[in-house]
Design an enzyme around this catalytic site. Structure first.
Site, short mmCIF file in Angstrom:
data_model
loop_
_atom_site.label_atom_id
_atom_site.label_comp_id
_atom_site.label_asym_id
_atom_site.label_seq_id
_atom_site.Cartn_x
_atom_site.Cartn_y
_atom_site.Cartn_z
N TRP A 57 57.49 -29.40 25.55
CA TRP A 57 58.76 -30.13 25.36
C TRP A 57 58.56 -31.41 24.56
O TRP A 57 57.61 -32.15 24.79
CB TRP A 57 59.30 -30.50 26.75
CG TRP A 57 60.39 -31.53 26.73
CD1 TRP A 57 60.24 -32.89 26.70
CD2 TRP A 57 61.81 -31.30 26.73
NE1 TRP A 57 61.47 -33.51 26.68
CE2 TRP A 57 62.44 -32.55 26.70
CE3 TRP A 57 62.59 -30.14 26.75
CZ2 TRP A 57 63.83 -32.69 26.71
CZ3 TRP A 57 63.98 -30.28 26.76
CH2 TRP A 57 64.58 -31.55 26.73
N ASN A 59 61.15 -34.85 23.17
CA ASN A 59 62.48 -35.43 22.93
C ASN A 59 62.36 -36.65 22.03
O ASN A 59 61.76 -36.53 20.95
CB ASN A 59 63.32 -35.59 24.20
CG ASN A 59 62.75 -36.42 25.32
OD1 ASN A 59 61.71 -36.09 25.87
ND2 ASN A 59 63.43 -37.47 25.70
N ASP A 60 62.90 -37.77 22.41
CA ASP A 60 63.14 -38.88 21.48
C ASP A 60 61.95 -39.27 20.60
O ASP A 60 60.83 -39.41 21.10
CB ASP A 60 63.51 -40.15 22.26
CG ASP A 60 64.43 -39.89 23.42
OD1 ASP A 60 64.92 -38.76 23.57
OD2 ASP A 60 64.65 -40.82 24.20
N TRP A 84 61.83 -31.02 30.25
CA TRP A 84 61.61 -32.45 30.36
C TRP A 84 60.84 -32.79 31.65
O TRP A 84 61.14 -32.25 32.71
CB TRP A 84 62.95 -33.19 30.32
CG TRP A 84 62.80 -34.67 30.24
CD1 TRP A 84 62.66 -35.43 29.12
CD2 TRP A 84 62.74 -35.58 31.35
NE1 TRP A 84 62.52 -36.75 29.46
CE2 TRP A 84 62.58 -36.87 30.81
CE3 TRP A 84 62.82 -35.43 32.74
CZ2 TRP A 84 62.49 -38.00 31.60
CZ3 TRP A 84 62.73 -36.57 33.54
CH2 TRP A 84 62.57 -37.84 32.98
N ARG A 183 67.36 -49.41 29.60
CA ARG A 183 66.20 -48.80 28.92
C ARG A 183 66.29 -48.81 27.39
O ARG A 183 67.32 -49.11 26.82
CB ARG A 183 66.00 -47.37 29.41
CG ARG A 183 67.20 -46.46 29.31
CD ARG A 183 66.85 -45.10 29.93
NE ARG A 183 67.93 -44.15 29.85
CZ ARG A 183 68.84 -43.96 30.79
NH1 ARG A 183 68.81 -44.66 31.90
NH2 ARG A 183 69.80 -43.06 30.61
N GLU A 238 72.14 -45.30 25.41
CA GLU A 238 70.70 -45.07 25.31
C GLU A 238 70.24 -45.37 23.89
O GLU A 238 71.03 -45.36 22.94
CB GLU A 238 70.38 -43.60 25.64
CG GLU A 238 70.76 -43.19 27.06
CD GLU A 238 70.28 -41.79 27.41
OE1 GLU A 238 70.59 -40.84 26.66
OE2 GLU A 238 69.61 -41.63 28.44
N1 DQQ Z 1 65.21 -40.20 26.82
C1 DQQ Z 1 64.24 -41.11 27.38
C2 DQQ Z 1 65.00 -42.30 27.79
C3 DQQ Z 1 66.18 -42.27 26.89
C4 DQQ Z 1 66.51 -40.82 26.82
C5 DQQ Z 1 63.49 -40.44 28.49
C6 DQQ Z 1 67.33 -40.43 25.62
O1 DQQ Z 1 64.24 -43.50 27.63
O2 DQQ Z 1 67.25 -43.04 27.39
O3 DQQ Z 1 62.78 -39.32 28.03
O4 DQQ Z 1 67.17 -39.09 25.29
#
Ligand code: DQQ
Length: 574
Positions: A57, A59-60, A84, A183, A238
């Site tokens: 996986w 992500n950001d 995730w 965050r 976010e």
């Molecule tokens: N993904 C992160 C966070 C953020 C979110 C956690 C946005 O810090 O807010 O994996 O996809």
């Protein structure tokens, strides 16, 4: 098992799971799903030139930066599975942002201030050239706190090792700060007092906001009384991103730049809708306040970098080529269990150069020029009329992994359908009812990509022109509803309007990056962008075809089309 059988087996599983209504939830941990071997991934459905680790996986995008001749990209990564969870900052380096080498994860949970997770954040290059990272840690009480990290060895251009000082967290939630909605610190910038500013995403009830902090040493931070900006009914903000853009030209600006001839951009990612929007506005440095222009809608109906699978984006200033680069996470269109079956989930969209359109009303985006290094065999065609209801195939290259640029001439707008103004700000709903197969007046016309030879399977990238009272409205859509033959996958239609006076230009441009299971399109030279994840069952590898179609009453003309096969990039050793 033969490849085609494997694909069939994967897709049957996906189909069954979709029918059971299982949908992706990005921040849930599915620990029971993280132990099955990912060995049934079909390599041909993996992307060839989009950023992706060999498995699991992602992500950001986190902390992109340029340092000592290398580009760095960190990203949220689960080293243990395709859903995730167990999030660390994975780390890759590159000389061109196209070919990548994977290094060891840079930041991972080790201390009480991040033991429950190392979430998103940004890099800041200090005035003496030292890179720093600020990121969100989930502490041992499950509070979201902001931490700082420094490279262990500044002479290592790979920046392999990062040190998290024991004085972390540098910013903890205080009174009236929601500790579970706090965050994703931005890149820091210098104010007129030579003190640093950083903004952190948050919300208070349903009001989304970015809380602002000041510091003279990056260690001790004071909360500014008012947020940098906030907006009602938008929910948690976010991954905020705040940066200056030049009023003229394409050159990027360092995040701390301030002065005449520049505007500011604030982008937020809305946890409520999983879409992002940005505004263009004015940053008052004395008041430390950002005010969006009246032309920038300040809610989820606002401008988007991308109207498709694109989230948690982040820009950085590339001091080498003096440009601002945008990275964005392109999540999957399928279910958590389907990701589990594939063994991987998520890619990064192609890095894009962004700059302000001369109108000052929106940003323009274009794939970084380095992408051209992957272009191979090419076909060209000119002045080809596509009559109402007609289509033709673009032959001579393989198109599962391709880059296509087209210029459409729209000579007559007479038959444009009337525009229903209730769809202003809601292109997606309009495209849902006016998909690629619904006949129109001017359009739908565009490309069928990842199409099978008999056209049972195809993803449409197209335009449709409507006549409003005072102007024409140009809709751009990506319609994947026929992208996987015979299977009922989750296939969302994505759309945005294109700000274009087509009565004057009589033309519209399209560039589509096709990459096996992703279609990333740039309408009208980067005004409207749409990225979709699609999972063809027939149009895989050499069985993928490319067509131009016109389902409108008016004929259109392809005045120019250039298409290139794209080579595979060196991608993290995969
Ligand atoms: N993904 C992160 C966070 C953020 C979110 C956690 C946005 O810090 O807010 O994996 O996809």
């Amino acid at each position: 098992m033969e490849t085609s059988h494997k694909i069939f087996a994967i897709l049957v599983v996906i189909f069954v799971l979709q029918l059971r209504g299982i949908v992706e939830a990005s921040h849930m941990v599915y620990s029971e799903l993280q132990s099955i071997s990912p060995d049934i991934v079909d390599d041909k459905l993996r992307t060839g030139y989009h950023f992706q680790p060999p498995m699991h996986w992602i992500n950001d995008p986190n902390g992109p930066m340029y340092y000592k001749g290398l580009y760095h990209l960190f990203y949220q990564y689960n080293p243990k599975g395709a859903v995730w969870g167990n999030i660390v900052w994975a780390h890759s380096i590159s000389t061109d942002m196209i070919n990548w080498i994977a290094l060891e994860p840079a930041i991972y949970p080790t201390k009480p201030f991040d033991i429950e997770g190392c979430w998103s954040g940004s890099a800041t290059i200090l005035s003496d050239g030292t890179p720093t990272i600020m990121y969100t840690g989930i502490d041992s009480d499950n509070n979201q706190v902001q931490n700082i990290a420094f490279p262990a060895n500044l002479s290592d251009p790979y920046l392999r090792e990062w040190i998290k000082p024991d004085y972390n967290p540098i910013i903890a939630p205080t009174f009236r700060v929601n500790a579970s909605a706090f965050r994703d610190p931005t890149t820091a910038w210098l104010g007129p007092d030579d003190h640093w500013r950083v903004a952190v995403g948050s919300k208070w009830n349903k009001r989304g906001k970015v809380i602002l902090y000041r510091s003279k040493d990056l260690k001790n931070w004071i909360q500014v009384k008012h947020p940098l900006h906030s907006a009602p009914e938008t929910g948690m903000w976010e991954c905020p991103d705040f940066f200056p853009v030049a009023e003229e030209g394409k050159l990027g600006l360092d995040t701390s730049m301030y002065g005449h001839g520049m505007r500011h951009v604030l982008k937020v990612s809305l946890d409520l809708t999983r879409f992002e929007y940005y505004t263009i506005g004015t940053y008052d440095r004395k008041m430390d306040k950002y005010v969006p222009d009246a032309t920038s809608v300040d809610n989820s109906m606002g401008l988007r970098f991308d109207y498709g699978n694109f989230y948690a984006s982040k820009t950085f200033y590339d001091s080498d080529k003096k440009r601002r680069i945008l990275w964005g996470w392109s999540n999957e269109s399928d279910s958590v269990n389907a990701d589990k079956t594939k063994g991987w989930s998520g890619i990064q969209a192609v890095p894009r150069t962004i700059w302000l359109h001369p109108s000052g009303k929106q940003l323009l985006q274009w794939p970084i020029e380095e992408l051209g290094s992957l272009r191979g065999k090419q076909v060209n065609l000119n002045d080809k009329v596509v009559k109402s209801g007609d289509y033709f195939e673009v032959k001579g290259i393989q198109t599962a992994q391709a880059d296509v640029e087209v210029e459409f001439d729209v000579a007559s707008l007479e038959k444009a359908e009337p525009f229903d103004s209730s769809y202003i700000g809601d292109a997606q709903s309009l495209c849902k009812i006016k998909g690629a197969d619904v006949k129109g007046g001017v359009g739908p016309f565009g490309l069928w990509v990842l199409a099978s030879s008999k056209l049972q399977e195809r993803t449409a990238v197209f335009f449709r022109v409507f006549k409003d009272v005072h102007k024409h409205m140009v809709l751009m859509c990506q319609d994947p509803t026929r992208s996987s033959f015979g299977l009922k996958l989750f296939k969302p239609t994505f759309a945005g309007f294109v700000d274009l006076d087509i009565t004057k230009t009589k033309k519209i441009y399209l560039r589509s990056l096709i990459d096996n299971s992703v279609v990333e399109s740039f309408g009208e030279k980067g005004k409207t962008c749409i990225t979709s994840r699609v999972y063809p069952t027939l149009s895989i590898g050499s069985n993928a075809h490319l067509y131009v179609f016109n389902n409108g009453e008016e004929d259109i003309k392809v005045s120019n089309l250039e298409a290139w096969e794209m080579r595979k990039a060196d991608m993290n050793g995969a």
